[in-house]
Design a protein around this motif. Structure first.
Motif, PDB file in Angstrom:
ATOM      1  N   ARG A 205      53.471  91.466  88.182  1.00  0.00           N
ATOM      2  CA  ARG A 205      52.638  90.314  87.313  1.00  0.00           C
ATOM      3  C   ARG A 205      51.376  90.265  88.189  1.00  0.00           C
ATOM      4  NH1 ARG A 205      55.801  88.422  83.511  1.00  0.00           N
ATOM      5  NH2 ARG A 205      57.775  88.043  83.871  1.00  0.00           N
ATOM      6  N   PRO A 206      50.172  90.059  87.278  1.00  0.00           N
ATOM      7  CA  PRO A 206      48.937  89.826  88.043  1.00  0.00           C
ATOM      8  C   PRO A 206      48.730  88.475  88.738  1.00  0.00           C
ATOM      9  CG  PRO A 206      48.684  89.906  85.640  1.00  0.00           C
ATOM     10  CD  PRO A 206      50.412  89.984  85.979  1.00  0.00           C
TER      11      PRO A 206
ATOM     12  N   SER B 185      47.096  82.304  86.871  1.00  0.00           N
ATOM     13  CA  SER B 185      46.053  82.234  86.170  1.00  0.00           C
ATOM     14  C   SER B 185      45.370  80.804  86.321  1.00  0.00           C
ATOM     15  CB  SER B 185      46.733  82.279  84.733  1.00  0.00           C
ATOM     16  OG  SER B 185      47.453  81.199  84.414  1.00  0.00           O
TER      17      SER B 185
ATOM     18  N   ARG C  83      40.069  80.519  89.486  1.00  0.00           N
ATOM     19  CA  ARG C  83      39.005  81.289  88.793  1.00  0.00           C
ATOM     20  C   ARG C  83      37.978  81.253  90.058  1.00  0.00           C
ATOM     21  NH1 ARG C  83      42.364  81.897  86.082  1.00  0.00           N
ATOM     22  NH2 ARG C  83      42.597  81.498  83.877  1.00  0.00           N
TER      23      ARG C  83
ATOM     24  N   LEU D   9      43.905  93.915  87.234  1.00  0.00           N
ATOM     25  CA  LEU D   9      44.250  92.714  86.738  1.00  0.00           C
ATOM     26  C   LEU D   9      44.089  91.279  87.699  1.00  0.00           C
ATOM     27  CD1 LEU D   9      47.563  93.948  84.579  1.00  0.00           C
ATOM     28  CD2 LEU D   9      45.324  93.102  83.809  1.00  0.00           C
ATOM     29  N   ALA D  10      44.458  91.641  89.002  1.00  0.00           N
ATOM     30  CA  ALA D  10      44.387  90.482  89.810  1.00  0.00           C
ATOM     31  C   ALA D  10      42.600  90.137  90.065  1.00  0.00           C
ATOM     32  CB  ALA D  10      44.700  90.992  91.119  1.00  0.00           C
TER      33      ALA D  10
ATOM     34  N   GLU E 175      41.611  88.379  86.671  1.00  0.00           N
ATOM     35  CA  GLU E 175      41.966  87.115  86.543  1.00  0.00           C
ATOM     36  C   GLU E 175      41.217  85.973  87.413  1.00  0.00           C
ATOM     37  OE1 GLU E 175      44.466  84.317  84.657  1.00  0.00           O
ATOM     38  OE2 GLU E 175      44.239  86.345  84.567  1.00  0.00           O
TER      39      GLU E 175
ATOM     40  N   ARG F 262      37.493  86.061  85.306  1.00  0.00           N
ATOM     41  CA  ARG F 262      37.531  85.427  83.845  1.00  0.00           C
ATOM     42  C   ARG F 262      37.093  84.206  84.004  1.00  0.00           C
ATOM     43  NH1 ARG F 262      43.676  85.343  81.598  1.00  0.00           N
ATOM     44  NH2 ARG F 262      42.348  85.238  79.344  1.00  0.00           N
TER      45      ARG F 262
ATOM     46  N   ASN G 264      48.641  86.801  78.986  1.00  0.00           N
ATOM     47  CA  ASN G 264      47.616  86.175  79.763  1.00  0.00           C
ATOM     48  C   ASN G 264      46.301  85.739  79.101  1.00  0.00           C
ATOM     49  OD1 ASN G 264      48.041  85.942  83.178  1.00  0.00           O
ATOM     50  ND2 ASN G 264      49.043  87.736  82.161  1.00  0.00           N
TER      51      ASN G 264
ATOM     52  N   TYR H 224      44.429  88.093  77.106  1.00  0.00           N
ATOM     53  CA  TYR H 224      43.302  88.929  77.308  1.00  0.00           C
ATOM     54  C   TYR H 224      43.085  89.520  76.054  1.00  0.00           C
ATOM     55  CZ  TYR H 224      42.836  88.612  82.284  1.00  0.00           C
ATOM     56  OH  TYR H 224      42.654  88.179  83.681  1.00  0.00           O
TER      57      TYR H 224
ATOM     58  N   ASP I 289      46.321  88.656  96.458  1.00  0.00           N
ATOM     59  CA  ASP I 289      46.275  87.219  96.160  1.00  0.00           C
ATOM     60  C   ASP I 289      47.178  86.715  97.435  1.00  0.00           C
ATOM     61  OD1 ASP I 289      46.463  84.583  95.586  1.00  0.00           O
ATOM     62  OD2 ASP I 289      47.022  85.024  93.507  1.00  0.00           O
TER      63      ASP I 289
END
Length: 398
Positions: A2-3, A6, A9, A45-46, A49, A52, A75, A77, A188
Motif C-alpha cells: 500500500r502507499p 493518508s 501532507r 503513490l507515496a 500522497e 496531495r 485513497n 484519487y 516513508d
C-alpha cells in the motif's frame, strides 16, 4: 503493497503575492501501463500522497482492474481508466496506444503529463507536440534502447532517472545529458521503521523461535536472481540448519521463460533438501510488518536501477545482503551499511549470508547505519519535494 498513509501532507505553497489571486492548483496526470503494484507504482503513490492537498491535484491514467486500481479507489484519487493491453496481455499497437493516451489527456485537461515508466515515457514523448502540455517521464529501468526509443523519449521535456547509474547508462545510449536528471525515490520512514519482533510470522508459518529467517522480497523473475539464492541456500543447507527461506512476491510475467524460471527456483530448493525450509508467501500487503519479523533481507538481482525494497528494509532496521549492481551502492556501502556481493556469484552470496548469520553485532551495526542513511537522504518528504520542484519548473517554463 500500500502507499504511504493518508494522514500526512507536505504543502508546497508559492510565495504570497499581495493583491494577487492565490496560485492555481496544478493538475498532474500520471500515466501507468500496468495494473500491478510494484516498486515504481508504490514510489509514485507515496510521493503523490505527500503532495496531495497542496499545490497539486492528481488524475491517474491506469488500467481499470488490479491492485493499483484498488488502491486508487481506496485513497479517493481520480482515476481515468486506460487499457494499453488486451485481454491476453498483448500490448496495444503503438499508434493506437498513442491515440488512447492523447484522448485521455484531452478528457482530463492536466497542466502536465507524467509517465511513470520508461515504456510510457516513449508514448508521452511521441505525443508531446500533439497534446500541447509539457510531458516528463521516469526512467526506472536499465535496459537497452533502440534508436526509435531514444527519439521517442527525447520528446519529453525532462527525464527523471532513479539513480546515477540509471542516468549514466541511458545517457551512454544517446539520451541528451541535459534532459536527464537524477531523482531518487523516497521511503516513508514512519511507515517503515524498526519495531520489536513479535514472533507473529513464526507463528503464522509454524516455525520454532530458533528459526533464522532469510527473505527475498519482490517480483519473481530472471532479473531478480532468485535462482542464485536457491543455489546459495543449498550450499548452506548443512552449515545453517536453522535457516528458513521466504520468497515474498509474485511472478507478473506470463512468458514461458518466466513461468519456467519460477518452477526451476522452487525445484532447486527441493532438490537441495530444503523443501521444508522454503516458504513461498506470494503477494503481501503487510511488508512493513514482515520486515520487522525477519533476520536478513537478501536482494540478489542481476540488475537494479534503485531497489525500493532496499530503502524499505534499511528504514525498517533490517540487515541487508545485496548484489552490487545498478544504483544499489548509491544507497548502501559494503561493510558499513550492508554486505554487497557480485551479481550471479553463488559462493560470494552464500559466504555473506553465513557471515551475517553468525554475527548479530554486525547485523545490528549495518542496520543502524543504513537506517541513518535513508532517513537523511531518501525520506519520502525529500523525494516528494524534489518531484514537486520539477513539476513546478516544467509548468512555469511553458
Amino acid at each position: 503493497r500500500r502507499p504511504a498513509g493518508s494522514t500526512r501532507r507536505l504543502v508546497l505553497s508559492c510565495s504570497c503575492r499581495r493583491g494577487l489571486e492565490e496560485p492555481r492548483i496544478k493538475r498532474i496526470a500520471i500515466l501507468f501501463e500496468y495494473a500491478t503494484l510494484n516498486g515504481g507504482e508504490n514510489s509514485m503513490l507515496a510521493a503523490a500522497e505527500v503532495l496531495r492537498g497542496g499545490d497539486f491535484e492528481f488524475v491517474f491514467l491506469a488500467p481499470t482492474h488490479g491492485r493499483l486500481a484498488e488502491v486508487l479507489r481506496a485513497n479517493g484519487y481520480q482515476h481515468l481508466p486506460l487499457e494499453l493491453h488486451n485481454a491476453t496481455g498483448e500490448r496495444t499497437p503503438q499508434d493506437q496506444a498513442r491515440a488512447l493516451v492523447a484522448g485521455a489527456v484531452t478528457a482530463c485537461s492536466p497542466d502536465l503529463l507524467h509517465a511513470n515508466s520508461l515504456s510510457m515515457g516513449r508514448l508521452t514523448g511521441a505525443i508531446s507536440r500533439d497534446v500541447v502540455i509539457p510531458c516528463v517521464a521516469h526512467l526506472r529501468d536499465i535496459v537497452g534502447l533502440s534508436r526509435a526509443a531514444v527519439d521517442d523519449l527525447s520528446g519529453n521535456r525532462l527525464l527523471l532517472a532513479v539513480s546515477r547509474a540509471t542516468r549514466d547508462f541511458h545517457v551512454g545510449q544517446g539520451l541528451d545529458a541535459d534532459r536527464v536528471r537524477v531523482l531518487y525515490n523516497g521511503v516513508d520512514c514512519r511507515r517503515f521503521h524498526p519495531r520489536p519482533r513479535t514472533g507473529a510470522l513464526m507463528t503464522e508459518l509454524g516455525l520454532p523461535d530458533s528459526a533464522f529467517l532469510i527473505a527475498n522480497i519482490g517480483q519473481i523473475g530472471l532479473r531478480k536472481g532468485q535462482d542464485v539464492l536457491a543455489e546459495a541456500a543449498c550450499l548452506l543447507a548443512a552449515q545453517l540448519p536453522e535457516s528458513h527461506y521466504l520468497l515474498i512476491g509474485e511472478r507478473n510475467s506470463q512468458k514461458p521463460e518466466s513461468v519456467e524460471f519460477e518452477a526451476r527456483v522452487i525445484e532447486r530448493f527441493h532438490a537441495g533438501g530444503l523443501g521444508d525450509r522454503l516458504r513461498s508467501l506470494g503477494y503481501r500487503d503487510d511488508v512493513p510488518r514482515l520486515l520487522n519479523e525477519i533476520d536478513l533481507l537478501v536482494h540478489c538481482a542481476h540488475q537494479e536501477p534503485l531497489g525500493r525494497v532496499l530503502l524499505e528494509a534499511a528504514a525498517s532496521g533490517t540487515p541487508i545482503v545485496a548484489t552490487d549492481v545498478g544504483g544499489t551502492r548509491e544507497i548502501l556501502a559494503d561493510g558499513q551499511s550492508a554486505r554487497l556481493v557480485p551479481a550471479g556469484n553463488v559462493r560470494a552470496l552464500a559466504d555473506a549470508l553465513a557471515e551475517l548469520h553468525d554475527n548479530p553485532g554486525k547485523r545490528q551495526s549495518f542496520a543502524t547505519v543504513a537506517r541513518q542513511r535513508v532517513s537523511v537522504d531518501f525520506s519520502i518528504e525529500h523525494a516528494a519535494q524534489n518531484l514537486a520542484g520539477v513539476w513546478q519548473e516544467v509548468i512555469s517554463s511553458q
